[in-house]
Design a protein around this motif. Structure first.
Motif, mmCIF file in Angstrom:
data_model
loop_
_atom_site.group_PDB
_atom_site.id
_atom_site.type_symbol
_atom_site.label_atom_id
_atom_site.label_comp_id
_atom_site.label_asym_id
_atom_site.label_seq_id
_atom_site.Cartn_x
_atom_site.Cartn_y
_atom_site.Cartn_z
ATOM 1 N N THR A 1 5.871 3.556 1.097
ATOM 2 C CA THR A 1 5.031 2.202 0.937
ATOM 3 C C THR A 1 5.064 1.142 2.178
ATOM 4 O O THR A 1 6.116 1.244 2.654
ATOM 5 C CB THR A 1 5.638 1.442 -0.483
ATOM 6 O OG1 THR A 1 5.285 2.043 -1.615
ATOM 7 C CG2 THR A 1 4.781 0.041 -0.545
ATOM 8 N N THR A 2 3.957 0.663 2.492
ATOM 9 C CA THR A 2 4.071 -0.246 3.593
ATOM 10 C C THR A 2 3.607 -1.738 2.779
ATOM 11 O O THR A 2 3.060 -1.937 1.950
ATOM 12 C CB THR A 2 2.944 0.037 4.357
ATOM 13 O OG1 THR A 2 1.466 -0.344 3.718
ATOM 14 C CG2 THR A 2 3.059 1.289 5.194
ATOM 15 N N TYR B 1 8.074 -0.728 6.277
ATOM 16 C CA TYR B 1 7.848 0.686 5.640
ATOM 17 C C TYR B 1 9.262 0.885 4.717
ATOM 18 O O TYR B 1 10.386 0.641 5.087
ATOM 19 C CB TYR B 1 7.915 1.814 6.903
ATOM 20 C CG TYR B 1 6.674 1.577 7.604
ATOM 21 C CD1 TYR B 1 5.626 1.976 7.482
ATOM 22 C CD2 TYR B 1 6.858 0.995 8.938
ATOM 23 C CE1 TYR B 1 4.478 1.864 8.455
ATOM 24 C CE2 TYR B 1 5.969 0.564 9.981
ATOM 25 C CZ TYR B 1 4.744 1.217 9.525
ATOM 26 O OH TYR B 1 3.759 1.226 10.564
ATOM 27 N N THR C 1 7.285 12.886 1.994
ATOM 28 C CA THR C 1 6.133 12.099 2.615
ATOM 29 C C THR C 1 5.489 10.938 2.095
ATOM 30 O O THR C 1 4.736 10.172 2.747
ATOM 31 C CB THR C 1 4.919 13.244 2.672
ATOM 32 O OG1 THR C 1 4.543 13.428 1.190
ATOM 33 C CG2 THR C 1 5.206 14.528 3.337
ATOM 34 N N HIS C 2 5.888 10.456 0.859
ATOM 35 C CA HIS C 2 5.399 9.383 0.115
ATOM 36 C C HIS C 2 6.225 7.920 0.533
ATOM 37 O O HIS C 2 7.648 8.183 0.700
ATOM 38 C CB HIS C 2 5.748 9.502 -1.119
ATOM 39 C CG HIS C 2 4.386 10.382 -1.820
ATOM 40 N ND1 HIS C 2 3.363 10.350 -1.840
ATOM 41 C CD2 HIS C 2 4.822 11.824 -2.083
ATOM 42 C CE1 HIS C 2 2.563 11.527 -2.325
ATOM 43 N NE2 HIS C 2 3.594 12.460 -2.427
ATOM 44 N N GLU D 1 0.807 -1.110 0.091
ATOM 45 C CA GLU D 1 0.076 0.062 0.096
ATOM 46 C C GLU D 1 0.916 1.195 -0.121
ATOM 47 O O GLU D 1 1.702 1.536 0.937
ATOM 48 C CB GLU D 1 -0.788 -0.004 1.222
ATOM 49 C CG GLU D 1 -1.905 1.236 1.284
ATOM 50 C CD GLU D 1 -2.969 1.005 2.521
ATOM 51 O OE1 GLU D 1 -3.519 2.084 2.563
ATOM 52 O OE2 GLU D 1 -2.794 0.329 3.207
ATOM 53 N N GLN D 2 0.585 2.098 -0.979
ATOM 54 C CA GLN D 2 1.390 3.260 -0.927
ATOM 55 C C GLN D 2 0.468 4.368 -0.191
ATOM 56 O O GLN D 2 -0.702 4.757 -0.032
ATOM 57 C CB GLN D 2 1.289 3.998 -2.320
ATOM 58 C CG GLN D 2 2.172 3.287 -3.286
ATOM 59 C CD GLN D 2 2.532 3.879 -4.568
ATOM 60 O OE1 GLN D 2 2.236 5.120 -4.473
ATOM 61 N NE2 GLN D 2 3.003 3.372 -5.745
ATOM 62 N N GLN D 3 1.464 5.186 0.751
ATOM 63 C CA GLN D 3 0.749 6.054 1.889
ATOM 64 C C GLN D 3 1.413 7.325 1.903
ATOM 65 O O GLN D 3 2.658 7.437 1.240
ATOM 66 C CB GLN D 3 0.797 5.214 3.177
ATOM 67 C CG GLN D 3 0.149 4.076 3.276
ATOM 68 C CD GLN D 3 -0.005 3.532 4.795
ATOM 69 O OE1 GLN D 3 -0.064 4.445 5.774
ATOM 70 N NE2 GLN D 3 -0.066 2.172 4.795
ATOM 71 N N THR D 4 0.754 8.511 2.491
ATOM 72 C CA THR D 4 1.517 9.835 2.276
ATOM 73 C C THR D 4 1.262 10.206 3.772
ATOM 74 O O THR D 4 0.153 10.138 4.156
ATOM 75 C CB THR D 4 0.758 10.612 1.373
ATOM 76 O OG1 THR D 4 0.633 9.894 0.084
ATOM 77 C CG2 THR D 4 1.294 11.808 1.122
ATOM 78 N N LEU D 5 2.206 10.930 4.290
ATOM 79 C CA LEU D 5 2.147 11.731 5.469
ATOM 80 C C LEU D 5 1.857 13.046 5.400
ATOM 81 O O LEU D 5 2.280 13.448 4.380
ATOM 82 C CB LEU D 5 3.545 11.785 6.282
ATOM 83 C CG LEU D 5 4.016 10.064 6.786
ATOM 84 C CD1 LEU D 5 5.754 10.270 7.335
ATOM 85 C CD2 LEU D 5 3.290 9.732 8.016
#
Length: 381
Positions: free
Chosen positions: A278-279, A350, A275-276, A257-261
């Motif tokens: 991947t988990t 992460y 901020t980008h 899953e790609q995530q953004t802080l």
């Protein structure tokens, strides 16, 4: 920058980098003499050991400890050890450990990694190389000491260490504190030394008569880099073996899953942080102890300065370490055990942080927490 530079060499090439503020404090009373003669060494202070002190700032509020000469020597973890003395203080007992290393071992280590004053920054080495440097360093060994007084285990309070390296070039000086320790204990300066000082609290908060004293030394687990792998979708698997137990494991990807802080979580008007990330959710079969972790082989993107510093004491250089703590920490395993009862064996790793969305072509690295040497007990008194 200096914080990062110290990370690799804090236990070895401490005096290769610029003089620390600690050393400056030790010398500030002799500023005039040093300015007149830059080559002059700081004068040797009177030897005193305080429970709340350390090698650089030895003084404390209580009285100095009473030295108890032990002069115990033994072999452990491939090194010769000397425990020259303990110090009986109001709060507890302070113990000095001296680990001896032949100069030839140090020279080979420095040659292998081309460690010189011009090549002393961890920016010159990959994450994996930094781990291997820590493993190869003959003057670096993290230990867990356990002290028993009259059969009762003493509570460890705090510790510190200094290193003496006889292989540094003439123009580079070892820390004066390390030299003072060698002089006080009459240690051979043709060898390298790691001097580790640990403080232990009295069991009942009162200073007892010392009838017996035994020491158990245990090695702290260290991180060993393992194989690399790439995965692209849930269901992908990677097989590997533990380097010590030789147990065969299979990693199975459950979710990517790609995530953004949020930039708001960075709390900085001066710096723009990546901020980008991947988990990767995965399982390991068989389920291991807490000695296996997964890391991204790539470094984090460095933050960008978007506004000038308003504080004259602000650091001039920021590094990617500043933003890693949000998702696990640059120096800690980026692997966690999820608390979902239905997926008790699900782990999450992460990736590094980047300014652009992370592709699925991430190169991951297995790391193992290893203990090389078995703990051993020595009778001191």
């Amino acid at each position: 920058m200096e914080i990062i530079m110290n990370r690799i060499f804090q236990k070895f090439l401490q005096s290769v980098i610029d003089l620390s503020s600690v050393r400056a404090r030790c010398c500030e009373d002799n500023t005039h003499d040093i300015d007149m003669n830059p080559d002059a060494e700081a004068p040797i202070p009177e030897w005193k050991v305080y429970f709340d002190g350390n090698f650089w700032e030895p003084s404390g509020k209580d009285r100095a400890g009473t030295e108890i000469r032990l002069d115990k020597q033994f072999e452990w973890a491939g090194h010769h050890w000397i425990i020259p003395a303990a110090y009986s203080c109001n709060k507890g007992l302070v113990l000095d450990f001296c680990m001896c290393t032949p100069a030839e071992d140090i020279r080979e280590f420095m040659k292998k990694w081309d460690l010189t004053p011009e090549n002393d920054s961890c920016l010159n080495f990959t994450q994996e190389q930094q781990l291997q440097i820590d493993l190869d360093n003959p003057l670096c060994l993290d230990i867990i000491p356990c002290l028993k007084l009259n059969g009762t285990t003493m509570q460890a309070s705090h510790s510190c260490s200094v290193v003496f390296n006889p292989c540094l070039p003439d123009e580079i000086n070892n820390e004066p504190e390390a030299k003072w320790v060698l002089k006080h204990y009459e240690l051979d300066t043709s060898y390298g030394w790691m001097i580790f000082r640990a403080a232990f609290l009295w069991p009942d908060k009162r200073r007892p008569a010392i009838k017996s004293l035994s020491l158990t030394i245990e090695q702290q687990p260290f991180r060993m880099p393992g194989p690399h792998f790439k995965i692209h979708s849930p269901g992908d698997q990677f097989a590997f073996s533990h380097p010590v137990s030789e147990t065969k494991y299979t990693l199975t990807v459950q979710k990517l899953e790609q995530q953004t802080l949020s930039q708001n979580r960075m709390d900085s008007d001066r710096w723009l942080y990546p901020t980008h990330f991947t988990t990767m959710s995965y399982t390991l079969s068989p389920e291991p102890d807490n000695d296996i972790s997964i890391h991204d082989c790539a470094d984090n993107d460095k933050p960008l300065e978007v506004a000038p510093a308003t504080d004259s004491f602000s650091p001039e250089v920021q590094t990617d370490l500043a933003c890693i703590d949000i998702i696990g920490g640059a120096d800690e395993p980026t692997i966690i055990l999820c608390g979902n009862n239905n997926q008790a064996n699900l782990h999450v790793a992460y990736s590094a942080l980047h300014f652009k969305p992370v592709s699925d072509d991430i190169e991951w690295r297995i790391e193992f927490n290893i203990i090389r040497f078995s703990k051993k007990t020595f009778l001191l008194i």
